[in-house]
Scaffold this motif. Structure first.
Motif, PDB file in Angstrom:
ATOM      1  N   VAL A 224       0.810  -1.216   0.000  1.00  0.00           N
ATOM      2  CA  VAL A 224       0.000   0.000   0.000  1.00  0.00           C
ATOM      3  C   VAL A 224       0.847   1.272   0.000  1.00  0.00           C
ATOM      4  N   LYS A 225       1.956   1.266   0.700  1.00  0.00           N
ATOM      5  CA  LYS A 225       2.769   2.477   0.795  1.00  0.00           C
ATOM      6  C   LYS A 225       3.292   2.885  -0.577  1.00  0.00           C
ATOM      7  N   GLU A 226       3.833   1.916  -1.322  1.00  0.00           N
ATOM      8  CA  GLU A 226       4.365   2.212  -2.653  1.00  0.00           C
ATOM      9  C   GLU A 226       3.265   2.667  -3.601  1.00  0.00           C
ATOM     10  N   ALA A 227       2.104   2.006  -3.540  1.00  0.00           N
ATOM     11  CA  ALA A 227       0.988   2.361  -4.426  1.00  0.00           C
ATOM     12  C   ALA A 227       0.494   3.775  -4.143  1.00  0.00           C
ATOM     13  N   VAL A 228       0.295   4.097  -2.867  1.00  0.00           N
ATOM     14  CA  VAL A 228      -0.216   5.418  -2.496  1.00  0.00           C
ATOM     15  C   VAL A 228       0.775   6.506  -2.871  1.00  0.00           C
ATOM     16  N   ASN A 229       2.050   6.274  -2.609  1.00  0.00           N
ATOM     17  CA  ASN A 229       3.073   7.266  -2.968  1.00  0.00           C
ATOM     18  C   ASN A 229       3.100   7.505  -4.476  1.00  0.00           C
ATOM     19  N   TYR A 230       2.970   6.434  -5.244  1.00  0.00           N
ATOM     20  CA  TYR A 230       3.000   6.557  -6.710  1.00  0.00           C
ATOM     21  C   TYR A 230       1.803   7.361  -7.207  1.00  0.00           C
ATOM     22  N   LEU A 231       0.629   7.056  -6.698  1.00  0.00           N
ATOM     23  CA  LEU A 231      -0.576   7.740  -7.159  1.00  0.00           C
ATOM     24  C   LEU A 231      -0.582   9.204  -6.724  1.00  0.00           C
ATOM     25  N   ASN A 232      -0.136   9.476  -5.507  1.00  0.00           N
ATOM     26  CA  ASN A 232      -0.014  10.867  -5.060  1.00  0.00           C
ATOM     27  C   ASN A 232       0.935  11.660  -5.951  1.00  0.00           C
ATOM     28  N   ALA A 233       1.988  11.003  -6.431  1.00  0.00           N
ATOM     29  CA  ALA A 233       2.972  11.666  -7.284  1.00  0.00           C
ATOM     30  C   ALA A 233       2.506  11.789  -8.734  1.00  0.00           C
ATOM     31  N   HIS A 234       1.377  11.132  -9.072  1.00  0.00           N
ATOM     32  CA  HIS A 234       0.903  11.137 -10.455  1.00  0.00           C
ATOM     33  C   HIS A 234      -0.545  11.629 -10.544  1.00  0.00           C
TER      34      HIS A 234
END
Length: 384
Positions: A238-248
């Motif tokens: 979840v951490k990687e997914a959320v960080n990626y989506l927040n950055a995109h």
């Protein structure tokens, strides 16, 4: 995921998957000529294991090989599923015939021809079903709804929302799929874009490799683009997914309530899977609405549509969910009606409006039968 729960969860999943495969493969081999049984067994075992092997491999090395294994395994899941149903029907008919004979008498010398005819007919039928189901995934419907909320929303008379869930961006649904979704959403000229969970399929690595986020940068909405976690964000990390989506370009709401334009609230809940995968508890909805101005419209995103009464009890005006895929593979949609109060579509309870989307993408096989992918366009009119 906590170790004990992980072991139990995957043990159950793999046991069921293994037993169904054993049953299907055994039945398929019974109609294969002896000269081809060994090679057929090897190929069938390969297909049965390819999805799992591909998912494991992509955690370490995203490549054409992992993509190939996942695509093979995904289609096999659909083949296995419908083969299982076809074989079950044949076996049930044979069982009934044993006690209440209704099949015509067939000479022993013709039994092989009859078995081959049934096997070939079944194979052709399953091929047609899966081919049709694959083509269905290419058709993304836009469903339009107009609803009225009996509240004033600042200076707004209306709000044009575009909502999508269950994109499952990854190996199967890559950058080309993401651009298709983005194009359809932007053509609706939304004031607000909402993604109701399972935006990322599982592991983030295929999304990084295909640069899927490049498409997300092109989303445009006056009041922003927001998303929530689904169970698949937790499965893949979840951490990687959320960080990626927040950055995109997608602002992820994790048990958060925010006021938009001093006119309406958006509440984004953590997915129910947070407990199984992290041991943490998500906040109660009553906690999330505590302190907010309930005279303004409140829009809630909650990925899994359980306990719809909570939204009504907490004066939510519109709840948006996904997760169910409306079964994705017929006849699972009938089973979902026994699990969820609202497995798909629109419903109103009191002053609360609900929409559960069947999703724009899908998990596993790129096949849909009895469930067409969708993007949902909801125009809200605010009236006192």
């Amino acid at each position: 995921m906590r170790t004990n729960q992980a072991i139990i969860f995957f043990a159950i999943v793999f046991s069921i998957y293994g037993l169904i495969n054993f049953y299907v493969i055994r039945k398929i081999l019974s109609v294969i000529p002896d000269n081809y049984k060994n090679i057929s067994l090897i190929l069938l075992i390969f297909f049965a294991l390819s999805y799992i092997a591909g998912r494991v491999l992509e955690n370490y090395w995203v490549s054409y090989l992992s993509d190939f294994l996942i695509w093979c395994g995904s289609f096999w899941i659909a083949v296995m599923f419908y083969s299982f149903f076809f074989i079950i029907v044949i076996d049930l008919l044979r069982l009934i015939n044993h006690f209440l004979p209704f099949f015509p008498d067939i000479p022993n010398k013709n039994l092989i021809n009859v078995k081959n005819f049934i096997a070939i007919s079944g194979a052709v039928l399953i091929f047609i079903i899966i081919a049709g189901g694959y083509l269905t995934t290419k058709i993304i419907n836009v469903r339009h709804y107009e609803i009225f909320i009996n509240k004033k929303a600042g200076n707004l008379n209306s709000l044009n929302i575009v909502m999508a869930s269950d994109l499952h961006l990854g190996t199967i649904n890559g950058q080309k799929f993401a651009y298709k979704i983005v194009d359809k959403i932007n053509k609706l000229k939304p004031d607000l874009i909402l993604f109701a969970g399972d935006i990322i399929d599982e592991d983030i690595k295929p999304v990084l490799k295909d640069n899927v986020g490049k498409a997300l940068y092109e989303l445009k909405a006056k009041y922003g683009i927001y998303g929530i976690t689904g169970n698949h964000e937790y499965i893949g990390g979840v951490k990687e997914a959320v960080n990626y989506l927040n950055a995109h370009n997608i602002k992820m709401l994790q048990d958060t309530a925010i006021l938009i334009n001093n006119s309406f609230y958006i509440i984004g809940r953590e997915d129910r899977s947070i407990d199984r995968f992290t041991g943490k508890k998500r906040k109660k909805l009553s906690e999330l609405v505590n302190g907010i101005d309930k005279s303004l419209p409140i829009i809630l995103m909650d990925h899994q549509p359980f306990h719809l009464e909570e939204a009504e009890e907490n004066e939510i005006d519109l709840q948006l969910s996904g997760h169910t895929h409306n079964g994705q593979l017929w006849p699972l949609n009938y089973l979902l009606k026994k699990i969820y109060e609202l497995p798909w579509g629109y419903k109103r309870k009191g002053n609360t409006h609900y929409y559960v989307s069947c999703g724009a993408g899908g998990w596993g096989p790129p096949v849909r039968l009895g469930s067409v992918p969708e993007i949902v366009n909801i125009k809200i009119h605010f009236v006192e």
